[in-house]
Design an enzyme around this catalytic site. Sequence first.
Site, PDB file in Angstrom:
ATOM      1  N   TYR A 161       0.844  -1.205   0.000  1.00 27.88           N
ATOM      2  CA  TYR A 161       0.000   0.000   0.000  1.00 27.88           C
ATOM      3  C   TYR A 161       0.878   1.255   0.000  1.00 27.88           C
ATOM      4  O   TYR A 161       0.621   2.204  -0.755  1.00 27.88           O
ATOM      5  CB  TYR A 161      -0.904  -0.008   1.227  1.00 27.88           C
ATOM      6  CG  TYR A 161      -1.760   1.226   1.400  1.00 27.88           C
ATOM      7  CD1 TYR A 161      -2.967   1.358   0.728  1.00 27.88           C
ATOM      8  CD2 TYR A 161      -1.365   2.258   2.252  1.00 27.88           C
ATOM      9  CE1 TYR A 161      -3.767   2.486   0.893  1.00 27.88           C
ATOM     10  CE2 TYR A 161      -2.146   3.381   2.424  1.00 27.88           C
ATOM     11  CZ  TYR A 161      -3.345   3.486   1.749  1.00 27.88           C
ATOM     12  OH  TYR A 161      -4.124   4.609   1.914  1.00 27.88           O
ATOM     13  N   LYS A 216       1.162   4.415  -2.728  1.00 29.83           N
ATOM     14  CA  LYS A 216       0.936   5.816  -2.378  1.00 29.83           C
ATOM     15  C   LYS A 216       2.181   6.666  -2.641  1.00 29.83           C
ATOM     16  O   LYS A 216       2.075   7.826  -3.049  1.00 29.83           O
ATOM     17  CB  LYS A 216       0.483   5.932  -0.917  1.00 29.83           C
ATOM     18  CG  LYS A 216      -0.918   5.379  -0.683  1.00 29.83           C
ATOM     19  CD  LYS A 216      -1.946   6.056  -1.588  1.00 29.83           C
ATOM     20  CE  LYS A 216      -3.354   5.580  -1.350  1.00 29.83           C
ATOM     21  NZ  LYS A 216      -4.345   6.256  -2.225  1.00 29.83           N
TER      22      LYS A 216
END
Length: 246
Positions: free
Chosen positions: A162, A166
Site C-alpha cells: 500500500y 501511495k
Amino acid sequence: MDRWVGKTAVVTGASSGIGAALSVELANAGVNVVGLARRTAPIDALKSQVKGVGSITARQCDVSSAGGVAAAFQWIEDSFGCVHILINNAGVLLQGGITDVGNDMLSEEDVLSVIDINLKGPILCARHAIASMRSNDFDGHVVNINSIAGHYVPWSSKFNVYTSTKYGITGFTASLLNELSDHNNKIKVTSVSPGLVRTAMATGAEDHVPALRPKDVADAVLYVLSTPPTVNINELTITPVTERRL
C-alpha cells in the site's frame, strides 16, 4: 466553487467513505458528479443527501481494468461532455505480509489488486480525463487522493505494498505537473494526503485514536478546487488535531 457550478466531476471509489462524502459535497456545491465504483447501488442511495443544484449519477467501473476505464470515460463523454474535474479516490488496503516471513503473506492476486487499484487506476483515469479536458479546451483539475503513507512508511508492516502505491501517487502527481508545465498547459493537479480517516479501510483502528471524518477530506478537496485558476496547490496534507506520526 462558483466556476464549477454545472460542470462535471468524476469521482472514483464513490460508493463509500471519502468518495461518497466527496460526491455529496460536490453535488451540494452545484457540480454534476459521475460516481464510479464496482457497486453502483450505494452511489444511487447518495442522491437523497443532495440538497444543492448538482446531481449524482452512478456508473459501474473497475478502475483496475484498462478496458473498463476506457468504456466508462467514453460513456461520460457521450452523456455529459467534458470531464471538468477528476478525483482519483478509489483505493484499497489489504493487510498482510509482502513475503511469507511472518506467515501472513498476501496472495499474489491481492498484491496485484492493491497495485492495480491504487496506482494503475489513477494513471489510467487521468489520461482519459485530461484528454477530455484538452479536446474541450478546458483547464480542469485532477485531484489524487493520496495518503500520509505516500510520504513516509508507517510503523506497521501490515501496510505492505500500500505504501509503495501511495509513494507512486506522490511521484505520479509530480511527474504529471512537470509534463503539463513543459507544454504550458494550465490543467491543475493536486495530491491530497489524509492521515487516518474513519472509513471501512481503517477497520481495526482504536476508537480513541484521533481520526478524520470522510467529510473533513471532502471539505479539503473543495478548498483545493476553490482556488483561483492562477493558483495550484501541489500537495495538501490533512490530519486530525493531535495525530502523531503513525
